[in-house]
Design a protein around this motif. Structure first.
Motif, PDB file in Angstrom:
ATOM      1  N   PRO A  22       0.796  -1.230   0.000  1.00 52.63           N
ATOM      2  CA  PRO A  22       0.000   0.000   0.000  1.00 52.63           C
ATOM      3  C   PRO A  22       0.832   1.284   0.000  1.00 52.63           C
ATOM      4  O   PRO A  22       0.281   2.365  -0.161  1.00 52.63           O
ATOM      5  CB  PRO A  22      -0.814  -0.111   1.297  1.00 52.63           C
ATOM      6  N   ILE A  23       2.146   1.176   0.170  1.00 50.20           N
ATOM      7  CA  ILE A  23       2.986   2.376   0.217  1.00 50.20           C
ATOM      8  C   ILE A  23       3.797   2.459  -1.071  1.00 50.20           C
ATOM      9  O   ILE A  23       4.793   1.758  -1.242  1.00 50.20           O
ATOM     10  CB  ILE A  23       3.923   2.350   1.444  1.00 50.20           C
ATOM     11  N   PRO A  24       3.383   3.333  -2.001  1.00 50.51           N
ATOM     12  CA  PRO A  24       4.128   3.467  -3.257  1.00 50.51           C
ATOM     13  C   PRO A  24       5.400   4.286  -3.043  1.00 50.51           C
ATOM     14  O   PRO A  24       5.557   4.965  -2.028  1.00 50.51           O
ATOM     15  CB  PRO A  24       3.148   4.203  -4.169  1.00 50.51           C
ATOM     16  N   SER A  25       6.280   4.244  -4.004  1.00 52.15           N
ATOM     17  CA  SER A  25       7.510   5.026  -3.942  1.00 52.15           C
ATOM     18  C   SER A  25       7.183   6.490  -4.225  1.00 52.15           C
ATOM     19  O   SER A  25       6.837   6.870  -5.345  1.00 52.15           O
ATOM     20  CB  SER A  25       8.525   4.513  -4.964  1.00 52.15           C
ATOM     21  N   PHE A  26       7.289   7.303  -3.204  1.00 57.07           N
ATOM     22  CA  PHE A  26       6.984   8.733  -3.325  1.00 57.07           C
ATOM     23  C   PHE A  26       7.939   9.404  -4.313  1.00 57.07           C
ATOM     24  O   PHE A  26       7.522  10.215  -5.140  1.00 57.07           O
ATOM     25  CB  PHE A  26       7.069   9.398  -1.951  1.00 57.07           C
ATOM     26  N   PHE A  27       9.208   9.052  -4.240  1.00 55.97           N
ATOM     27  CA  PHE A  27      10.210   9.638  -5.132  1.00 55.97           C
ATOM     28  C   PHE A  27       9.883   9.325  -6.586  1.00 55.97           C
ATOM     29  O   PHE A  27       9.932  10.201  -7.445  1.00 55.97           O
ATOM     30  CB  PHE A  27      11.611   9.118  -4.773  1.00 55.97           C
ATOM     31  N   THR A  28       9.527   8.074  -6.863  1.00 55.09           N
ATOM     32  CA  THR A  28       9.196   7.672  -8.227  1.00 55.09           C
ATOM     33  C   THR A  28       7.941   8.382  -8.718  1.00 55.09           C
ATOM     34  O   THR A  28       7.860   8.791  -9.880  1.00 55.09           O
ATOM     35  CB  THR A  28       9.024   6.145  -8.309  1.00 55.09           C
ATOM     36  N   GLN A  29       6.962   8.557  -7.838  1.00 56.23           N
ATOM     37  CA  GLN A  29       5.734   9.248  -8.226  1.00 56.23           C
ATOM     38  C   GLN A  29       6.004  10.697  -8.612  1.00 56.23           C
ATOM     39  O   GLN A  29       5.401  11.208  -9.548  1.00 56.23           O
ATOM     40  CB  GLN A  29       4.709   9.207  -7.094  1.00 56.23           C
ATOM     41  N   ASP A  34      13.518   5.980 -10.767  1.00 57.78           N
ATOM     42  CA  ASP A  34      13.695   5.137  -9.587  1.00 57.78           C
ATOM     43  C   ASP A  34      14.831   5.640  -8.707  1.00 57.78           C
ATOM     44  O   ASP A  34      15.773   6.262  -9.182  1.00 57.78           O
ATOM     45  CB  ASP A  34      13.994   3.696 -10.000  1.00 57.78           C
ATOM     46  N   SER A  35      14.714   5.350  -7.433  1.00 53.10           N
ATOM     47  CA  SER A  35      15.785   5.631  -6.478  1.00 53.10           C
ATOM     48  C   SER A  35      16.334   4.290  -5.990  1.00 53.10           C
ATOM     49  O   SER A  35      15.745   3.240  -6.261  1.00 53.10           O
ATOM     50  CB  SER A  35      15.246   6.444  -5.304  1.00 53.10           C
ATOM     51  N   PRO A  36      17.442   4.313  -5.259  1.00 49.80           N
ATOM     52  CA  PRO A  36      17.985   3.044  -4.750  1.00 49.80           C
ATOM     53  C   PRO A  36      17.047   2.330  -3.776  1.00 49.80           C
ATOM     54  O   PRO A  36      17.250   1.159  -3.487  1.00 49.80           O
ATOM     55  CB  PRO A  36      19.271   3.460  -4.037  1.00 49.80           C
ATOM     56  N   SER A  37      16.029   3.006  -3.280  1.00 47.79           N
ATOM     57  CA  SER A  37      15.107   2.359  -2.340  1.00 47.79           C
ATOM     58  C   SER A  37      13.891   1.746  -3.037  1.00 47.79           C
ATOM     59  O   SER A  37      13.103   1.054  -2.396  1.00 47.79           O
ATOM     60  CB  SER A  37      14.638   3.359  -1.281  1.00 47.79           C
ATOM     61  N   THR A  38      13.766   1.963  -4.322  1.00 46.67           N
ATOM     62  CA  THR A  38      12.623   1.410  -5.055  1.00 46.67           C
ATOM     63  C   THR A  38      12.651  -0.117  -4.990  1.00 46.67           C
ATOM     64  O   THR A  38      13.662  -0.742  -5.254  1.00 46.67           O
ATOM     65  CB  THR A  38      12.654   1.875  -6.530  1.00 46.67           C
ATOM     66  N   GLY A  39      11.544  -0.690  -4.587  1.00 48.24           N
ATOM     67  CA  GLY A  39      11.410  -2.136  -4.512  1.00 48.24           C
ATOM     68  C   GLY A  39      11.792  -2.740  -3.176  1.00 48.24           C
ATOM     69  O   GLY A  39      11.744  -3.961  -3.013  1.00 48.24           O
ATOM     70  N   LEU A  40      12.167  -1.913  -2.200  1.00 46.35           N
ATOM     71  CA  LEU A  40      12.584  -2.464  -0.903  1.00 46.35           C
ATOM     72  C   LEU A  40      11.464  -3.197  -0.188  1.00 46.35           C
ATOM     73  O   LEU A  40      11.696  -4.246   0.422  1.00 46.35           O
ATOM     74  CB  LEU A  40      13.134  -1.361   0.004  1.00 46.35           C
ATOM     75  N   SER A  41      10.252  -2.686  -0.241  1.00 46.65           N
ATOM     76  CA  SER A  41       9.137  -3.364   0.435  1.00 46.65           C
ATOM     77  C   SER A  41       8.917  -4.748  -0.154  1.00 46.65           C
ATOM     78  O   SER A  41       8.791  -5.737   0.577  1.00 46.65           O
ATOM     79  CB  SER A  41       7.850  -2.546   0.324  1.00 46.65           C
TER      80      SER A  41
END
Length: 126
Positions: A22-29, A34-41
């Motif tokens: 339920p928590i999308p990547s704010f940076f990507t939006q 993408d940032s290095p944290s994209t896909g961590l969840s």
């Protein structure tokens, strides 16, 4: 310790492939990149299921960050028991814990820290 447990519980709950995180990547939006944290969840969810291959595909830095949180959880539990039993060398242990935690954090989160500095530098220059 509670926050670390909540991270693991969140990852375990959303480990089902049919559930969307339920928590999308704010940076990507905002930026569209993408940032290095994209896909961590998603990677943490895969790691809770011991699916290291998928975790690395979701985020190449996930394993090192996940291990940092496991390390922290173990140290927080150990610290709790050492303080409860009033161990004589607790001050030495706490100093070692602080030093190891800082070192582990800098290794685990290095890509995210460097990305943040690069982003900040680009923001200032432009």
């Amino acid at each position: 310790m509670i926050i670390i447990l909540l991270i693991f519980l969140y990852s375990a709950f959303y480990s089902n492939k049919q559930l969307q995180h339920p928590i999308p990547s704010f940076f990507t939006q905002i930026t569209g990149s993408d940032s290095p944290s994209t896909g961590l969840s998603r990677a943490f969810s895969a790691l809770v299921l011991f699916d290291i291959k998928s975790a690395k595909e979701f985020n190449p830095f996930a394993v090192q960050i996940f291990l940092f949180f496991v390390f922290q959880l173990v140290f927080r539990i150990l610290t709790f028991f050492l303080m409860k039993y009033n161990i004589s060398w607790i001050n030495t242990y706490i100093l070692a814990d602080i030093c190891l935690s800082i070192f582990a954090f800098s290794l685990a989160f290095r890509p995210l820290i460097l990305f943040s500095f690069k982003l900040f530098r680009n923001f200032i220059v432009n």
